[in-house]
Design an enzyme around this catalytic site. Structure first.
Site, mmCIF file in Angstrom:
data_model
loop_
_atom_site.group_PDB
_atom_site.id
_atom_site.type_symbol
_atom_site.label_atom_id
_atom_site.label_comp_id
_atom_site.label_asym_id
_atom_site.label_seq_id
_atom_site.Cartn_x
_atom_site.Cartn_y
_atom_site.Cartn_z
ATOM 1 C CE LYS A 13 -1.873 -1.144 3.901
ATOM 2 N NZ LYS A 13 -1.059 -2.342 4.379
ATOM 3 N NE ARG A 87 -3.475 -0.914 10.379
ATOM 4 C CZ ARG A 87 -2.449 -0.392 9.860
ATOM 5 N NH1 ARG A 87 -2.633 0.690 9.168
ATOM 6 N NH2 ARG A 87 -1.278 -1.383 9.495
ATOM 7 N NE ARG A 127 8.246 -2.730 5.846
ATOM 8 C CZ ARG A 127 7.002 -2.363 6.107
ATOM 9 N NH1 ARG A 127 6.231 -2.011 5.207
ATOM 10 N NH2 ARG A 127 6.597 -3.170 7.175
ATOM 11 N NE ARG A 160 7.309 -0.867 9.832
ATOM 12 C CZ ARG A 160 6.453 -0.749 8.926
ATOM 13 N NH1 ARG A 160 6.090 0.129 7.963
ATOM 14 N NH2 ARG A 160 5.100 -1.223 9.622
ATOM 15 N NE ARG A 171 2.803 -5.150 11.189
ATOM 16 C CZ ARG A 171 3.758 -5.047 10.214
ATOM 17 N NH1 ARG A 171 5.033 -5.632 10.159
ATOM 18 N NH2 ARG A 171 3.716 -4.027 9.182
#
Ligand code: AP5
Length: 223
Positions: A13, A87, A127, A160, A171
């Site tokens: 996203k 969310r 990532r 992260r 998550r």
């Protein structure tokens, strides 16, 4: 345009929102990025949000709704890409109310990014994020020009904290339980647009533009 980007963590996203925002001049509002920046700066909001984010849990609704209320009031009707908000159903209902208060400026499209879970885990594990600006990379699929260094601002790239395996699993569970009901919420309002976000970044971007009916300017003939 007034857009919401919906989808599990790591579907891409943010990558697509940054590109579309830059090309079309539409402000991108990423609640995750706002909260991370607040945590980096050590503000009261950041300190409150950090423990939730590190555990892979959602920050309380009233906190993120307050952030969005403030951001929307600054826009002066310029359109927006909401990336990572809403969310929960409570956040979606609050957003509907906020947009009604500002006149007839409802959401035009909710793009639901779809990627299988094994690919999500691969993307999040690889990532790398800039330690200073919102730029995002991947160890194989979106490499910086110089390893470990942000192309945009030169700061070091980091992983992260919530991209560690246990937190990724947490998550994804939170997404299934609290965010996935929004697919039906927006489908029932006729706003949902499905996007297969499995292909490479450039292909997804072109498919996204097509889905939104965005055309590129034709090159003008010379002479
Ligand atoms: P947030 O930052 O919003 O995290 P997220 O939704 O979990 O989304 P991600 O940033 O992880 O992924 P993305 O879909 O943007 O993927 P990306 O483009 O980076 O939120 C973080 C936390 O903040 C939450 O857990 C929560 O605690 C809190 N929070 C935020 N909003 C909240 C809210 N509304 N309510 C309550 N709490 C909230 O891509 C991922 C990787 O894949 C990158 O490495 C990228 O390079 C790569 N990639 C992207 N596209 C492709 C592709 N097509 N092919 C190959 N690789 C790709």
């Amino acid at each position: 345009m007034r857009l919401v980007f919906l989808g599990a963590p790591g579907v891409g996203k943010g990558t697509q929102a940054q590109r579309l925002a830059a090309e079309e001049g539409i402000p991108q509002i990423s609640t995750g990025e706002i909260l991370r920046e607040a945590a980096r700066l050590g503000t009261p909001l950041g300190l409150q949000a950090k423990s939730y984010m590190t555990a892979g849990k959602l920050v309380p609704d009233e906190v993120v709704i307050g952030i969005i209320r403030e951001k929307l009031s600054e826009l002066n009707g310029a359109g927006f890409i909401l990336d990572g908000f809403p969310r929960t159903v409570a956040q979606a209902e609050a957003l509907d109310r906020m947009l009604q208060e500002n006149g007839p400026h409802g959401i035009q499209h909710v793009v639901n990014f779809e990627v299988p879970n094994n690919e999500i885990v691969r993307r999040l594990s690889g990532r790398r994020s800039c330690s200073s600006c919102p730029a995002v990379y991947h160890v194989t699929d979106a490499q910086p020009r110089r390893e470990g260094v942000c192309d945009k601002c030169g700061a070091p790239l980091v992983q992260r904290e919530d991209d560690k395996p246990d937190t990724i699993a947490a998550r994804l569970k939170v997404y299934d339980q609290q965010t996935s009901p929004l697919v039906d919420y927006y489908k029932n309002r006729g706003l949902l647009r499905q996007l297969d976000a499995t292909p490479p970044i450039d292909t997804v971007y072109e498919n996204l533009r097509r889905l939104l009916g965005l055309r590129r300017e034709e090159a003008r003939p010379v002479g």
